[in-house]
Scaffold this motif. Sequence first.
Motif, PDB file in Angstrom:
ATOM      1  N   TYR A   1       0.934  -1.505   0.062  1.00  0.00           N
ATOM      2  CA  TYR A   1       0.155  -0.057  -0.064  1.00  0.00           C
ATOM      3  C   TYR A   1       0.875   1.218   0.034  1.00  0.00           C
ATOM      4  O   TYR A   1       0.583   2.256  -0.794  1.00  0.00           O
TER       5      TYR A   1
ATOM      6  N   ARG B   1       2.468   1.878  -3.323  1.00  0.00           N
ATOM      7  CA  ARG B   1       1.522   2.569  -4.540  1.00  0.00           C
ATOM      8  C   ARG B   1       1.543   3.925  -4.169  1.00  0.00           C
ATOM      9  O   ARG B   1       1.560   4.742  -4.990  1.00  0.00           O
TER      10      ARG B   1
ATOM     11  N   ASP C   1      -5.169   8.683   5.405  1.00  0.00           N
ATOM     12  CA  ASP C   1      -4.879   7.464   5.946  1.00  0.00           C
ATOM     13  C   ASP C   1      -5.206   6.318   4.979  1.00  0.00           C
ATOM     14  O   ASP C   1      -5.172   5.284   5.693  1.00  0.00           O
TER      15      ASP C   1
ATOM     16  N   THR D   1      -2.174   2.707  10.492  1.00  0.00           N
ATOM     17  CA  THR D   1      -1.496   1.788   9.255  1.00  0.00           C
ATOM     18  C   THR D   1      -0.716   2.708   8.438  1.00  0.00           C
ATOM     19  O   THR D   1      -0.727   3.668   8.512  1.00  0.00           O
ATOM     20  N   VAL D   2       0.101   2.121   7.547  1.00  0.00           N
ATOM     21  CA  VAL D   2       0.655   2.768   6.494  1.00  0.00           C
ATOM     22  C   VAL D   2       0.395   2.544   5.106  1.00  0.00           C
ATOM     23  O   VAL D   2      -0.181   1.238   5.130  1.00  0.00           O
TER      24      VAL D   2
ATOM     25  N   SER E   1      -4.104   4.457   1.210  1.00  0.00           N
ATOM     26  CA  SER E   1      -3.168   4.449   0.099  1.00  0.00           C
ATOM     27  C   SER E   1      -3.926   5.132  -1.208  1.00  0.00           C
ATOM     28  O   SER E   1      -3.372   5.897  -1.814  1.00  0.00           O
TER      29      SER E   1
HETATM   30  N1  LIG Z   1      -6.415   0.189   3.521  1.00  0.00           N
HETATM   31  C1  LIG Z   1      -5.073   0.578   3.919  1.00  0.00           C
HETATM   32  C2  LIG Z   1      -4.519  -0.590   4.275  1.00  0.00           C
HETATM   33  C3  LIG Z   1      -3.002  -0.076   4.835  1.00  0.00           C
HETATM   34  C4  LIG Z   1      -2.118  -1.370   5.257  1.00  0.00           C
HETATM   35  O1  LIG Z   1      -3.052  -2.426   5.755  1.00  0.00           O
HETATM   36  N2  LIG Z   1      -0.996  -1.258   5.739  1.00  0.00           N
HETATM   37  C5  LIG Z   1      -0.167  -2.376   6.339  1.00  0.00           C
HETATM   38  C6  LIG Z   1       1.090  -2.665   6.036  1.00  0.00           C
HETATM   39  S1  LIG Z   1       1.208  -3.322   4.404  1.00  0.00           S
HETATM   40  C7  LIG Z   1      -0.327  -1.860   7.922  1.00  0.00           C
HETATM   41  O2  LIG Z   1      -0.030  -0.498   8.219  1.00  0.00           O
HETATM   42  N3  LIG Z   1      -0.569  -2.848   8.907  1.00  0.00           N
HETATM   43  C8  LIG Z   1      -0.760  -2.431  10.333  1.00  0.00           C
HETATM   44  C9  LIG Z   1       0.140  -3.310  11.087  1.00  0.00           C
HETATM   45  O3  LIG Z   1       0.828  -4.414  10.440  1.00  0.00           O
HETATM   46  O4  LIG Z   1       0.389  -3.107  12.246  1.00  0.00           O
HETATM   47  C10 LIG Z   1      -4.612   1.497   2.852  1.00  0.00           C
HETATM   48  O5  LIG Z   1      -4.875   1.284   1.530  1.00  0.00           O
HETATM   49  O6  LIG Z   1      -3.570   2.424   3.044  1.00  0.00           O
END
Ligand SMILES: N[C@@H](CCC(=O)N[C@@H](CS)C(=O)NCC(=O)O)C(=O)O
Length: 221
Positions: A16, A19, A66, A53-54, A68
């Motif tokens: 995410y 992108r 927040d 999340t990132v 992507s």
């Molecule tokens: N829907 C969010 C999903 C983002 C996401 O799930 N990122 C993962 C990393 S790939 C994350 O931060 N997970 C939180 C964690 O592992 O604590 C987006 O598109 O930004």
Amino acid sequence: MTAMPPVLYSFRRCPYAMRARLALLAAGQVCTLREVVLRDKPQALREASSKATVPVLVLADGQVIDESLAIMQWALARHDPLGWCRPTRGDPAQMLALVEENDTGFKPLLDRAKYPQRFGLADALEPRLACAPFLADLEQRLGQAPFLCGGHATLADAALFPFVRQFAGVAPDWFAAQPWPRLQRWLQDWQATALFARAMEKFAPWQPGDAPLLFPAGPQA
Ligand SMILES: N[C@@H](CCC(=O)N[C@@H](CS)C(=O)NCC(=O)O)C(=O)O
């Protein structure tokens, strides 16, 4: 006076975040990058977004983005020199529908293919096969045009590519043996782009008090 660059909380290997970085680069939008360690998230990230999340983008006026896809859209709405929001096949809504299909349909299946044990699956092949219809659909699209939504790359290509890349990495030989020559080529071509190389630059984890780290660094292309 130049506006303060937005702050991007990112994690290099997160698809995410990848992108989002690709779209920020395509838009020529400079950010202050804060590389995050997911198991030790900075308090500033949690304060910006309770989801933590990132990626997360914090704009100069304090607005927080927040998701992507929303970061991609924000960047490309400001500047879209490559036409990523102008598909030549289908319309922008159809382009976004493909991203939605990736995020809600393919991604959960990809997780099962990546971690079959976590899902209690004894057979590693079965979850891979469950991903195949989506990938075969991409193959078919690429038979009709060089990119997913027409004659040039769009937001959809950039949004899906990191996930297809992850899938290919689950079982590279198996992926290479599938009847998806155009998809394999599309993936290889994306991986060879200068844009991706810039998006994958390595940075040390951010700590409060660090000097701002501009992304991309140096003279802008
Ligand atoms: N829907 C969010 C999903 C983002 C996401 O799930 N990122 C993962 C990393 S790939 C994350 O931060 N997970 C939180 C964690 O592992 O604590 C987006 O598109 O930004």
